[in-house]
Design a protein around this motif. Structure first.
Motif, PDB file in Angstrom:
ATOM      1  N   LEU B  43       8.207 -66.535   9.539  1.00 13.99           N
ATOM      2  CA  LEU B  43       9.021 -65.612  10.325  1.00 13.99           C
ATOM      3  C   LEU B  43       8.975 -65.968  11.808  1.00 13.99           C
ATOM      4  CD1 LEU B  43       8.039 -62.227   8.619  1.00 13.99           C
ATOM      5  CD2 LEU B  43      10.068 -63.628   8.217  1.00 13.99           C
ATOM      6  N   ALA B  44       8.019 -66.825  12.146  1.00 14.16           N
ATOM      7  CA  ALA B  44       7.868 -67.255  13.544  1.00 14.16           C
ATOM      8  C   ALA B  44       7.603 -66.066  14.465  1.00 14.16           C
ATOM      9  CB  ALA B  44       9.093 -68.035  14.003  1.00 14.16           C
ATOM     10  N   VAL B  45       6.835 -65.126  13.973  1.00 16.71           N
ATOM     11  CA  VAL B  45       6.406 -64.014  14.818  1.00 16.71           C
ATOM     12  C   VAL B  45       4.931 -63.725  14.521  1.00 16.71           C
ATOM     13  CG1 VAL B  45       8.638 -62.878  14.998  1.00 16.71           C
ATOM     14  CG2 VAL B  45       7.120 -62.313  13.115  1.00 16.71           C
ATOM     15  N   THR B  46       4.247 -63.196  15.485  1.00 14.66           N
ATOM     16  CA  THR B  46       2.868 -62.766  15.263  1.00 14.66           C
ATOM     17  C   THR B  46       2.892 -61.345  14.727  1.00 14.66           C
ATOM     18  OG1 THR B  46       2.137 -64.125  17.103  1.00 14.66           O
ATOM     19  CG2 THR B  46       0.628 -62.423  16.314  1.00 14.66           C
ATOM     20  N   LEU B  47       2.373 -61.178  13.523  1.00 15.15           N
ATOM     21  CA  LEU B  47       2.394 -59.856  12.904  1.00 15.15           C
ATOM     22  C   LEU B  47       1.139 -59.068  13.236  1.00 15.15           C
ATOM     23  CD1 LEU B  47       3.740 -60.994   9.421  1.00 15.15           C
ATOM     24  CD2 LEU B  47       5.023 -59.910  11.269  1.00 15.15           C
ATOM     25  N   PHE B  48       0.021 -59.781  13.384  1.00 13.21           N
ATOM     26  CA  PHE B  48      -1.244 -59.097  13.658  1.00 13.21           C
ATOM     27  C   PHE B  48      -1.963 -59.799  14.800  1.00 13.21           C
ATOM     28  CE2 PHE B  48      -0.286 -58.309   9.213  1.00 13.21           C
ATOM     29  CZ  PHE B  48      -0.488 -56.949   9.109  1.00 13.21           C
ATOM     30  N   GLU B  49      -2.680 -59.001  15.575  1.00 11.21           N
ATOM     31  CA  GLU B  49      -3.600 -59.558  16.564  1.00 11.21           C
ATOM     32  C   GLU B  49      -4.978 -59.505  15.940  1.00 11.21           C
ATOM     33  OE1 GLU B  49      -3.587 -58.198  20.631  1.00 11.21           O
ATOM     34  OE2 GLU B  49      -1.594 -57.363  20.355  1.00 11.21           O
ATOM     35  N   ARG B  50      -5.545 -60.683  15.720  1.00 14.54           N
ATOM     36  CA  ARG B  50      -6.885 -60.718  15.133  1.00 14.54           C
ATOM     37  C   ARG B  50      -7.914 -60.825  16.249  1.00 14.54           C
ATOM     38  NH1 ARG B  50      -2.437 -63.036  12.592  1.00 14.54           N
ATOM     39  NH2 ARG B  50      -2.867 -64.099  10.625  1.00 14.54           N
ATOM     40  N   SER B  51      -8.972 -60.116  16.101  1.00 10.84           N
ATOM     41  CA  SER B  51     -10.115 -60.292  16.979  1.00 10.84           C
ATOM     42  C   SER B  51     -11.349 -59.942  16.173  1.00 10.84           C
ATOM     43  CB  SER B  51      -9.993 -59.391  18.203  1.00 10.84           C
ATOM     44  OG  SER B  51     -10.092 -58.042  17.824  1.00 10.84           O
ATOM     45  N   ALA B  52     -12.484 -60.242  16.736  1.00 11.88           N
ATOM     46  CA  ALA B  52     -13.715 -59.964  15.997  1.00 11.88           C
ATOM     47  C   ALA B  52     -13.835 -58.468  15.732  1.00 11.88           C
ATOM     48  CB  ALA B  52     -14.912 -60.465  16.798  1.00 11.88           C
ATOM     49  N   ALA B  53     -13.433 -57.692  16.724  1.00 10.24           N
ATOM     50  CA  ALA B  53     -13.609 -56.251  16.601  1.00 10.24           C
ATOM     51  C   ALA B  53     -12.734 -55.683  15.488  1.00 10.24           C
ATOM     52  CB  ALA B  53     -13.297 -55.571  17.930  1.00 10.24           C
ATOM     53  N   ASP B  59       3.806 -54.826  17.536  1.00  8.74           N
ATOM     54  CA  ASP B  59       4.972 -53.962  17.517  1.00  8.74           C
ATOM     55  C   ASP B  59       5.970 -54.458  16.473  1.00  8.74           C
ATOM     56  OD1 ASP B  59       6.649 -52.008  18.198  1.00  8.74           O
ATOM     57  OD2 ASP B  59       7.093 -52.729  20.218  1.00  8.74           O
ATOM     58  N   ILE B  60       6.329 -55.712  16.597  1.00  8.52           N
ATOM     59  CA  ILE B  60       7.282 -56.279  15.643  1.00  8.52           C
ATOM     60  C   ILE B  60       6.670 -56.301  14.248  1.00  8.52           C
ATOM     61  CG2 ILE B  60       6.482 -58.593  16.311  1.00  8.52           C
ATOM     62  CD1 ILE B  60       9.943 -57.692  14.954  1.00  8.52           C
ATOM     63  N   GLY B  61       5.355 -56.497  14.190  1.00  6.01           N
ATOM     64  CA  GLY B  61       4.680 -56.486  12.901  1.00  6.01           C
ATOM     65  C   GLY B  61       4.847 -55.148  12.197  1.00  6.01           C
ATOM     66  N   ALA B  62       4.704 -54.082  12.955  1.00  3.68           N
ATOM     67  CA  ALA B  62       4.827 -52.752  12.358  1.00  3.68           C
ATOM     68  C   ALA B  62       6.231 -52.544  11.798  1.00  3.68           C
ATOM     69  CB  ALA B  62       4.511 -51.693  13.406  1.00  3.68           C
ATOM     70  N   ARG B  63       7.213 -53.018  12.544  1.00  4.65           N
ATOM     71  CA  ARG B  63       8.588 -52.844  12.053  1.00  4.65           C
ATOM     72  C   ARG B  63       8.804 -53.650  10.774  1.00  4.65           C
ATOM     73  NH1 ARG B  63      12.025 -54.338  17.040  1.00  4.65           N
ATOM     74  NH2 ARG B  63       9.975 -54.827  17.911  1.00  4.65           N
ATOM     75  N   ILE B  64       8.240 -54.853  10.747  1.00  4.15           N
ATOM     76  CA  ILE B  64       8.422 -55.697   9.564  1.00  4.15           C
ATOM     77  C   ILE B  64       7.670 -55.115   8.371  1.00  4.15           C
ATOM     78  CG2 ILE B  64       7.797 -57.948   8.612  1.00  4.15           C
ATOM     79  CD1 ILE B  64       8.742 -59.198  11.186  1.00  4.15           C
ATOM     80  N   VAL B  65       6.511 -54.555   8.635  1.00  4.70           N
ATOM     81  CA  VAL B  65       5.764 -53.928   7.538  1.00  4.70           C
ATOM     82  C   VAL B  65       6.573 -52.774   6.949  1.00  4.70           C
ATOM     83  CG1 VAL B  65       3.796 -52.464   7.029  1.00  4.70           C
ATOM     84  CG2 VAL B  65       3.466 -54.611   8.260  1.00  4.70           C
ATOM     85  N   ALA B  66       7.175 -51.978   7.825  1.00  2.00           N
ATOM     86  CA  ALA B  66       7.980 -50.860   7.325  1.00  2.00           C
ATOM     87  C   ALA B  66       9.095 -51.383   6.423  1.00  2.00           C
ATOM     88  CB  ALA B  66       8.557 -50.070   8.496  1.00  2.00           C
TER      89      ALA B  66
END
Lengths: 310, 310
Positions: B43-53, B59-66
């Motif tokens: 999709l060439a978009v970042t759906l999630f921001e991963r971090s250790a925490a 934002d766009i990820g949430a729309r795509i998940v919906a």
DNA sequence: CCCATGTATAGTTAAAGCCTATCGCCATCG
DNA sequence: CGATGGCGATAGGCTTTAACTATACATGGG
């Protein structure tokens, strides 16, 4: 059942011919044949009546094809959403700014960001550094404007500009004759300061090591703002220190107040942008930075990109 | 992008934790990790921001998940449709019946089918055998009730019952004294016949080789029905031959008409069901057959299942 | 009765999907 | 400040699957 299967299904329903449907799907006829068969087995229904003469869709098959078309349509929407969302300058940006910067920066910043990125509305929150940091880490904010030092795990910081501090005197104050004020002399005066939590308060105290809150004549104004302090100075309640963007932007010809720079080395604060390392819309951050630097902020010195601090 | 990917996506959006989401999907954490990464690349978009925490959805990820949830919901509907459609006794059945059977069979058949398969409404069409055959092959009909012989490529035929022919005389006719009528004597009488296209006409003529349409006193009634012919017999216009289901079901005590059987061997016709070999709802056909055999059809003899004809 | 047409099956190969093991990062804690 | 533990990413290997080609099979028509 995969989306590919559904595409095959819909194609066959349209073509009513395995060979033609396969061609339309750019696969071989056996591929499509097997896929349909598997789909029928999985659903445990006959979707098509095959005969040498032609392929007929069953009643239930037609209903399932209609549903499959709906699925494919919705799936296509995902691609469209992704395409639309690919632009980092599209979609709202949640920006946080500390109290002692917001009022002087935002009036310039907002129209410039809007001009540079019309489809990126800014959702702005003003707060203390600590609150902004928290929101930033939680994801409630995307980017914040704070004064350095600012270090948080998982957060990257990029200095944008330095702004010198100024002394704000009531008109007729004895120091008015001085061109520049040495920081050390602040200890002599009734210095009005913001309450704890405002980083600017700490920075002023750091610039004037002799000043001690609670000692002498300094007064701390909890929960107040630079604007309130400025008005208090105008009424002769004391003097204060302001960042240049707040001090030099005084309504022209305010005869009640006098601004004086410090003697060199001028105390200053370094203003920076900060965001999560993982934040993906770096293009949006670039736009914010450019808009800040494009703003007519009194007395500030841009910090070159090499000055980026981790 | 597959439905599986979307399931992973939705799970991760819910759990905000790769390991937990993977567990919920019954796959290993790397599987889900790779799948999400591939989806993001596709999709060439970042759906999630991963971090250790933690894992934050963009934002766009949430729309795509919906949207993904919508796709999965619609896809689930396919399974439900399939489950609902799995019962061959659910959904309408398009039944064709020839003109000379419909009026006598359907009044019995319809309530019995409805009782046996309440969710299988019958869509009924009456027509000539040839028209029914055409509709059946085209798929406009699912099952037809015809008289044998009936052979069509791609169509299977199953005999259901035999029904003998009867002679219908106007009251007071000279043959009324006879217990049974030999078929050969039909040639002597003014025989009223249906028009060409009705298979029953041909069957009568076959039963009585000496009768020739257009010769002697036989009259052909194009586009008419057995009921019309019966009324004509009642007025003394001639005699006719009816299938027993039509003849024996006369309104009780009709003093204007007399029914007489033929001498043995009685001429008869064999009534059968026919459907496309490919037709998948054999259960529905069984219900139709059972309902026919359960109907009180005058004079008919059921044809055992072994009597199935190809 | 063979031929043309069309679908199903067989056998093979390439890709994909998934697993286990392990790495690397970061935050926390003794 | 180094050890530790949680978590996501990566690597390597295995199994499944989805695709192809070739061919068998079924059927209606000449």
């Amino acid at each position: 059942m995969t989306l590919t299967d559904l595409r095959y299904l819909v194609a066959l329903a349209r073509e009513r011919h395995f060979g033609h449907a396969a061609e339309r799907c750019n696969v071989s006829q056996p591929t499509l044949s097997v896929a349909i068969k598997k789909l029928e087995e999985e659903l445990a229904v006959t979707l098509f009546e095959r005969s040498a003469a032609d392929v007929k869709i069953t009643d239930i098959g037609a209903r399932i094809v209609a549903q499959a078309e709906k699925v494919l349509l919705e799936a296509g929407q995902i691609k469209e959403l992704a395409t639309a969302g690919r632009d980092p300058l599209s979609g709202p940006l949640k920006l946080g700014v500390i109290y002692t910067i917001g009022p002087y920066l935002l009036p310039h910043l907002i129209p410039r960001v809007h001009a540079a990125a019309p489809s990126m509305p800014l959702l702005i929150q003003e707060n203390y550094t600590a609150r902004l940091a928290e929101s930033l880490k939680r994801g409630d904010l995307d980017v914040i404007v704070v004064a350095l030092p600012f270090e948080e795990p998982g957060i990257v910081t990029q200095a944008v500009y330095d702004e010198p501090f100024r002394v704000l005197l009531p008109a007729g104050h004895g120091w008015e004759s001085e061109e520049r004020i040495p920081a050390s002399r602040l200890a002599e005066a009734p210095l009005l300061l913001l309450g704890a939590g405002n980083c600017f308060r700490d920075q002023v105290l750091e610039a004037c090591p002799l000043c001690r809150p609670g000692e002498g004549l300094q007064r701390t104004l909890e929960g107040s703002s630079l604007e309130t302090i400025r008005h208090m100075v105008a009424t002769g309640a004391g003097i204060t220190v302001l960042p240049s963007t707040a001090a030099d932007a005084l309504p022209g010809g305010n005869s009640l107040l006098t601004v004086r720079p410090f003697t060199t080395p001028e105390p200053f604060r370094r203003v920076a942008l900060a965001w999560r390392v993982t934040y993906p819309r770096s293009g949006a951050i670039d736009v914010i930075r450019a808009a800040i630097l494009d703003s007519p902020l009194a007395g500030v010195k841009p910090v070159g990109s090499p000055g980026r601090l981790g």
